[in-house]
Design a protein around this motif. Structure first.
Motif, PDB file in Angstrom:
ATOM      1  N   LEU A 514       0.840  -1.185   0.000  1.00 52.04           N
ATOM      2  CA  LEU A 514       0.000   0.000   0.000  1.00 52.04           C
ATOM      3  C   LEU A 514       0.879   1.239   0.000  1.00 52.04           C
ATOM      4  N   ASN A 515       0.652   2.124  -0.978  1.00 53.44           N
ATOM      5  CA  ASN A 515       1.362   3.397  -1.008  1.00 53.44           C
ATOM      6  C   ASN A 515       0.604   4.431  -0.185  1.00 53.44           C
ATOM      7  N   VAL A 516       1.334   5.130   0.662  1.00 54.67           N
ATOM      8  CA  VAL A 516       0.769   6.227   1.441  1.00 54.67           C
ATOM      9  C   VAL A 516       1.426   7.501   0.937  1.00 54.67           C
ATOM     10  N   LYS A 517       0.617   8.379   0.326  1.00 56.44           N
ATOM     11  CA  LYS A 517       1.142   9.596  -0.276  1.00 56.44           C
ATOM     12  C   LYS A 517       0.743  10.793   0.567  1.00 56.44           C
ATOM     13  N   ALA A 518       1.734  11.545   1.032  1.00 56.45           N
ATOM     14  CA  ALA A 518       1.478  12.742   1.839  1.00 56.45           C
ATOM     15  C   ALA A 518       1.476  13.955   0.922  1.00 56.45           C
ATOM     16  N   ASN A 519       0.337  14.662   0.870  1.00 53.83           N
ATOM     17  CA  ASN A 519       0.209  15.852   0.036  1.00 53.83           C
ATOM     18  C   ASN A 519       0.402  17.142   0.818  1.00 53.83           C
ATOM     19  N   SER A 520       0.601  17.012   2.122  1.00 43.97           N
ATOM     20  CA  SER A 520       0.749  18.178   2.976  1.00 43.97           C
ATOM     21  C   SER A 520       1.949  17.968   3.891  1.00 43.97           C
ATOM     22  N   SER A 521       2.455  19.055   4.432  1.00 48.17           N
ATOM     23  CA  SER A 521       3.583  18.963   5.363  1.00 48.17           C
ATOM     24  C   SER A 521       3.116  18.601   6.770  1.00 48.17           C
ATOM     25  N   ILE A 522       1.820  18.347   6.920  1.00 49.59           N
ATOM     26  CA  ILE A 522       1.293  17.956   8.231  1.00 49.59           C
ATOM     27  C   ILE A 522       2.034  16.713   8.726  1.00 49.59           C
ATOM     28  N   LYS A 523       2.440  16.718   9.995  1.00 48.94           N
ATOM     29  CA  LYS A 523       3.073  15.553  10.595  1.00 48.94           C
ATOM     30  C   LYS A 523       2.022  14.778  11.381  1.00 48.94           C
ATOM     31  N   PHE A 524       1.671  13.637  10.836  1.00 53.11           N
ATOM     32  CA  PHE A 524       0.648  12.820  11.477  1.00 53.11           C
ATOM     33  C   PHE A 524       1.270  12.038  12.629  1.00 53.11           C
ATOM     34  N   SER A 525       0.669  12.127  13.805  1.00 56.26           N
ATOM     35  CA  SER A 525       1.183  11.413  14.975  1.00 56.26           C
ATOM     36  C   SER A 525       0.188  10.349  15.393  1.00 56.26           C
ATOM     37  N   ASN A 526       0.717   9.267  15.923  1.00 55.48           N
ATOM     38  CA  ASN A 526      -0.118   8.168  16.432  1.00 55.48           C
ATOM     39  C   ASN A 526      -1.104   7.666  15.382  1.00 55.48           C
ATOM     40  N   GLY A 527      -0.647   7.617  14.142  1.00 51.02           N
ATOM     41  CA  GLY A 527      -1.517   7.151  13.079  1.00 51.02           C
ATOM     42  C   GLY A 527      -1.518   5.636  12.975  1.00 51.02           C
ATOM     43  N   THR A 528      -2.650   5.097  12.520  1.00 55.06           N
ATOM     44  CA  THR A 528      -2.781   3.654  12.357  1.00 55.06           C
ATOM     45  C   THR A 528      -3.338   3.344  10.970  1.00 55.06           C
ATOM     46  N   LEU A 529      -2.649   2.462  10.250  1.00 56.55           N
ATOM     47  CA  LEU A 529      -3.137   1.956   8.978  1.00 56.55           C
ATOM     48  C   LEU A 529      -3.924   0.684   9.211  1.00 56.55           C
ATOM     49  N   ASN A 530      -5.092   0.588   8.588  1.00 61.22           N
ATOM     50  CA  ASN A 530      -5.962  -0.566   8.787  1.00 61.22           C
ATOM     51  C   ASN A 530      -6.323  -1.192   7.450  1.00 61.22           C
ATOM     52  N   LEU A 531      -6.282  -2.512   7.414  1.00 62.39           N
ATOM     53  CA  LEU A 531      -6.740  -3.270   6.258  1.00 62.39           C
ATOM     54  C   LEU A 531      -8.013  -3.986   6.684  1.00 62.39           C
ATOM     55  N   MET A 532      -9.122  -3.724   5.969  1.00 63.68           N
ATOM     56  CA  MET A 532     -10.438  -4.170   6.408  1.00 63.68           C
ATOM     57  C   MET A 532     -11.085  -5.062   5.346  1.00 63.68           C
ATOM     58  N   TYR A 533     -11.887  -6.002   5.838  1.00 62.57           N
ATOM     59  CA  TYR A 533     -12.743  -6.802   4.968  1.00 62.57           C
ATOM     60  C   TYR A 533     -14.103  -6.935   5.636  1.00 62.57           C
ATOM     61  N   ASN A 534     -15.128  -6.460   4.941  1.00 65.74           N
ATOM     62  CA  ASN A 534     -16.488  -6.503   5.481  1.00 65.74           C
ATOM     63  C   ASN A 534     -16.578  -5.915   6.885  1.00 65.74           C
ATOM     64  N   GLY A 535     -15.860  -4.824   7.088  1.00 62.81           N
ATOM     65  CA  GLY A 535     -15.929  -4.137   8.374  1.00 62.81           C
ATOM     66  C   GLY A 535     -15.043  -4.705   9.455  1.00 62.81           C
ATOM     67  N   GLU A 536     -14.351  -5.803   9.187  1.00 61.59           N
ATOM     68  CA  GLU A 536     -13.461  -6.410  10.169  1.00 61.59           C
ATOM     69  C   GLU A 536     -12.003  -6.169   9.783  1.00 61.59           C
ATOM     70  N   ARG A 537     -11.192  -5.945  10.793  1.00 60.41           N
ATOM     71  CA  ARG A 537      -9.782  -5.634  10.555  1.00 60.41           C
ATOM     72  C   ARG A 537      -8.987  -6.911  10.303  1.00 60.41           C
ATOM     73  N   LEU A 538      -8.361  -6.973   9.110  1.00 60.50           N
ATOM     74  CA  LEU A 538      -7.518  -8.129   8.785  1.00 60.50           C
ATOM     75  C   LEU A 538      -6.078  -7.907   9.209  1.00 60.50           C
ATOM     76  N   GLY A 539      -5.697  -6.663   9.305  1.00 60.57           N
ATOM     77  CA  GLY A 539      -4.322  -6.353   9.672  1.00 60.57           C
ATOM     78  C   GLY A 539      -4.106  -4.865   9.595  1.00 60.57           C
ATOM     79  N   GLY A 540      -2.893  -4.447   9.876  1.00 59.38           N
ATOM     80  CA  GLY A 540      -2.590  -3.028   9.830  1.00 59.38           C
ATOM     81  C   GLY A 540      -1.186  -2.755  10.327  1.00 59.38           C
TER      82      GLY A 540
END
Length: 834
Positions: A514-540
């Motif tokens: 998964l590519n994560v593209k930052a379009n702003s200089s905002i520094k995201f803190s405590n961020g979480t990437l989630n991979l979902m299937y039918n509303g359930e988290r498969l991983g992240g």
């Protein structure tokens, strides 16, 4: 319809000027035509189903010879067609064709309208069409366009009968006639009357035609001579029409520019019949409308118009403006003031733009813009004020003749600024064949006006004008020169899987990126990437900070977890949650040389095909046809794909001029011809003997569908077959296996009726009608109420090899992630391994 509260763009009678991304003056010849059009009161609405259905020759004549305001209403945006430029299908293709239509309209001068109808592909009659389209909704949309545009004459391209050749064509005639009868009825769609008045056109005509062997013209029909030479254009209207139509590049609709006059024919449909001209009984001039003084003023302006110094007409035009402003007919006044003020700005030689160096911007961020203004009039144009989004600034500055002024200004994009995307794609469709729009007042528009604008208040003489300049991006391209496009608002963070589709066999782990593209200089803190299937988290993954940088995240989903999902087609969703905000969009950016950059957004999803998918080939040669996804799909499935070029057929030439090595075809397990390769690859004629030799020697040749239009070779197969416009449009049509034991249906995948479930849009098109006895048809299928067709796949043994011709719509099914279609296609590729 019109259940929502919508913003209506009514600004008294200050005219709003907003061309693409700049306000620029028209050429003198164009100003002259606009003046002659201002003198004419009739309007024409041409109506059909798709981009390229319009009769550009007639449109060009109406606008440039008759000087009549003319619009083209295409019910759809062409979403269901095929793409000769690239792999875009569906919504992306509709977006391309929308802008190809707009480019065509820039040439012929017509206006462009649409309804919410989605082109769902070929249909054979109106019954089939209205199973997909909600007829009442489409009629309401046409009524809305009629009430807004106020045409006197409606011209249909097609009849409501089988002669239309396409169910959507015939449906366009059906809704045109019904909308004509309702547009003037105040009890029909009354919610529209909060924004527009009822309007009754004079008549509906059918522009009859000669298409191929079908001739619907008759000498007792109304006839009009078109195609005359226009010295100001330097060409005839038929020549202009060819240039306009040739801008439908994604359809390969290049058209000859034909000089000379020809006859157009018209049959009466409904309303008051026309006996001598299209405009019998229509109010044509200002004098007949009761405003002879306006006619006289326009005659004087037109007769004294100076092509070298159009600003000499400004005093007369400003005086005329006062007369038009005094009209009691509010709709006519609003319409004509808009046209007149555009002429006045052009005569003043005014240009305005507000540009930055960045193509993309994020809501809430700051950017430096340049406001460029210039006038070429002898009497100064005065800049009274500028409204910078949410800040007003007074100037009272004269624009000296031909002297550019530039004003630098820092602008913050509003924090609530919407993403830049077509209004009809901002929401999911209400059903498979109707777009859902955020505001009903947008219906009919080819695209929404930019919501981010700088307003410039001008004074010319004693008259005031409000000019709207959209925030734009400007760059110098080394090939194209200055490129000015709309500023595109994008999310602060975008997510996109590195490939659009994954293929995983039974008992295999799944690896995703998964590519994560930052379009702003905002520094995201405590961020979480989630991979979902039918509303359930498969991983992240937890990401402490992206620091304004792009990154790639790898996911691993073990086969045990996949085995628990009992589906052969999975849609996985990705999102990033940081500081209470969820980011889950991916950008679709479309860029072709003949169009501006086009952008829309979709959920950050990916399709996974999971199941018993076997392929016994490792290396495939591919001959490109019209753009399709199949080479990319094969690579995703782990198959090596090489696109074949001239040298692959002829081998290398040694230093003495002889053939230094044999061609490389024998190394491929299969060779595949892309869709419509015989229509697009002009070298195919000299390649075919090599392909036949490859097959005879033990190769496996798979050919996808072609049409009979603009073909390169007459005989595609080693044994003859003829292609016809026969198709199965019902994607769920029953399929009969003519020989269930055939090797193509059993190796390496056992094909059953289940493999034909879940197909999209169609089974296939352009089936062969006749074929040599050496061919064996594999399937029988048909649309409801029609005779069975056996030409969807033909197989023949040739020498030691195999030849397969299949017009089945694999180019649609494989991008859609249809596992059954993939299994069947892999069987075709693997034929020589059996």
């Amino acid at each position: 319809m019109f259940k929502k509260v919508s913003t209506v763009f009514i600004l008294g009678f200050y005219t709003v000027f907003c061309s693409a991304q700049q306000v620029r003056p028209s050429k003198s010849s164009e100003i002259y035509r606009e003046l002659k059009t201002l003198k004419q009161l009739p309007k024409v609405l041409y109506l059909a189903a798709h981009p390229d259905d319009e009769n550009t020759g007639l449109l060009s004549w109406l606008i440039n010879d008759q000087n009549v305001e003319t619009g083209y209403l295409s019910l759809t945006r062409g979403d269901g067609g095929q793409n000769l430029l690239g792999t875009e299908q569906g919504a992306a293709l509709g977006l391309i064709r929308t802008h190809e239509l707009l480019e065509a309209r820039k040439l012929d001068g017509a206006q462009q309208f649409f309804t919410r109808a989605i082109d769902f592909g070929f249909s054979k009659n109106t019954t089939d069409t209205f199973k997909q389209w909600d007829e009442n909704s489409i009629i309401a949309d046409v009524v809305w366009v009629i009430r807004q545009f106020r045409p006197d004459v409606i011209i249909c391209r097609f009849p409501p009968t089988a002669a239309a050749g396409h169910g959507q064509h015939a449906a366009s005639a059906v809704v045109a006639e019904k909308a004509f009868k309702l547009a003037g009825d105040k009890t029909a769609f009354p919610d529209q009357l909060k924004y527009v008045n009822a309007w009754q056109p004079k008549r509906v005509l059918w522009n009859t035609f000669r298409f191929g062997g079908v001739n619907t013209t008759a000498e007792n029909q109304l006839k009009v001579t078109v195609g005359q030479y226009d010295a100001q254009l330097g060409m005839g209207y038929g020549e202009l029409a060819g240039l306009s139509r040739s801008l439908h590049k994604s359809q390969g609709a290049g058209t000859q520019s034909v000089a000379g006059i020809r006859t157009e024919y018209f049959a009466h449909v409904t309303g008051e019949p026309a006996k001598a001209t299209l405009f019998d009984g229509v109010t044509k001039t200002w004098t007949s409308q009761g405003s002879a003084d306006i006619d006289q003023s326009l005659d004087q302006i037109i007769s004294t118009f100076n092509f070298n110094n159009p600003d000499l007409s400004l005093p007369s035009l400003l005086a005329l403006r006062k007369k038009v402003m005094a009209l009691k007919d509010i709709d006519l006044k609003k319409d004509k003031i808009a046209t007149l003020d555009k002429i006045i700005l052009s005569c003043a030689g005014f240009m305005g733009e507000v540009v930055t160096n960045q193509a993309e911007a994020v809501a809430g961020d700051h950017y430096n813009f340049r406001l460029n203004l210039i006038s070429r009039a002898s009497d100064p144009v005065v800049v009274e004020n500028v409204q910078w989004l949410n800040q007003s600034e007074s100037f009272n500055r004269k624009l000296s003749k031909d002297s550019l002024i530039t004003i630098q200004h820092d602008l913050q994009i509003p924090s609530d600024a919407a993403l830049t995307e077509p209004y009809w794609l901002a929401k999911s469709p209400t059903n498979a064949a109707t777009f859902s729009v955020p505001s009903d007042t947008l219906i009919g528009l080819p695209e929404a006006e930019s919501p981010l604008n700088v307003w410039v208040g001008l004074k010319i003489g004693s008259e005031k004008f409000q000019v709207k300049l959209p925030l734009s991006f400007k760059k110098l391209d080394p090939v194209r020169g200055d490129v000015v496009e709309g500023l595109r608002i994008v999310p602060a963070l975008e997510l996109k899987f590195t490939q659009p589709l994954y293929v995983v066999k039974e008992n295999e782990d799944l690896h995703l990126s998964l590519n994560v593209k930052a379009n702003s200089s905002i520094k995201f803190s405590n961020g979480t990437l989630n991979l979902m299937y039918n509303g359930e988290r498969l991983g992240g993954a937890d990401v402490s900070s992206l620091n304004g940088k792009d990154t790639t995240i790898d996911y691993f989903i073990p086969k045990t977890k996949l085995a628990a999902i009992h589906s052969s087609r999975l849609q996985l969703d990705a999102n990033f949650v940081a500081d209470g905000v969820t980011y889950n969009k991916k950008q679709i950016l479309i860029q072709y040389p003949h169009l501006p950059s086009l952008q829309y957004f979709a959920p950050a999803t990916v399709t996974v095909m999971k199941g018993d998918i076997q392929a016994k080939v490792k290396k495939v040669g591919y001959i490109e046809g019209a753009g399709d996804f199949i080479p990319e799909f094969l690579r995703m499935a782990g198959i090596q794909v090489e696109v074949l070029k001239d040298e692959d057929f002829y081998g290398n030439i040694d230093e003495s001029g002889g053939n230094g090595s044999q061609n490389k075809l024998s190394q491929y397990d299969a060779i595949v011809l892309g869709i419509r390769a015989n229509n697009t690859e002009k070298k195919l004629g000299r390649w075919m003997p090599f392909l036949w030799s490859y097959t005879k020697a033990g190769g496996n040749l798979v050919m996808q569908y072609n049409t009979n239009q603009d073909t390169t070779v007459d005989q595609l197969g080693m044994y003859n077959f003829s292609i016809a416009n026969k198709r199965v449009t019902e994607e769920n049509a029953a399929v009969t296996f003519l020989n269930p034991n055939h090797k193509l249906l059993n190796f390496p995948n056992k094909i059953t009726a289940d493999d034909f479930k879940g197909w999209v849009q169609e089974r296939g098109a352009y089936f062969p009608a006749q074929w040599d006895a050496a061919y064996e048809p594999l399937f029988e299928m048909h649309d409801t109420g029609e005779e069975p067709l056996q030409g969807s796949t033909l197989y023949a043994k040739y020498g030691k090899g195999n030849f397969i011709y299949t017009p089945l719509a694999f180019f649609r099914q494989l991008p859609a992630g249809n596992i059954g279609a993939a299994r069947l296609f892999f069987n075709f590729l693997s034929a020589q391994k059996n």
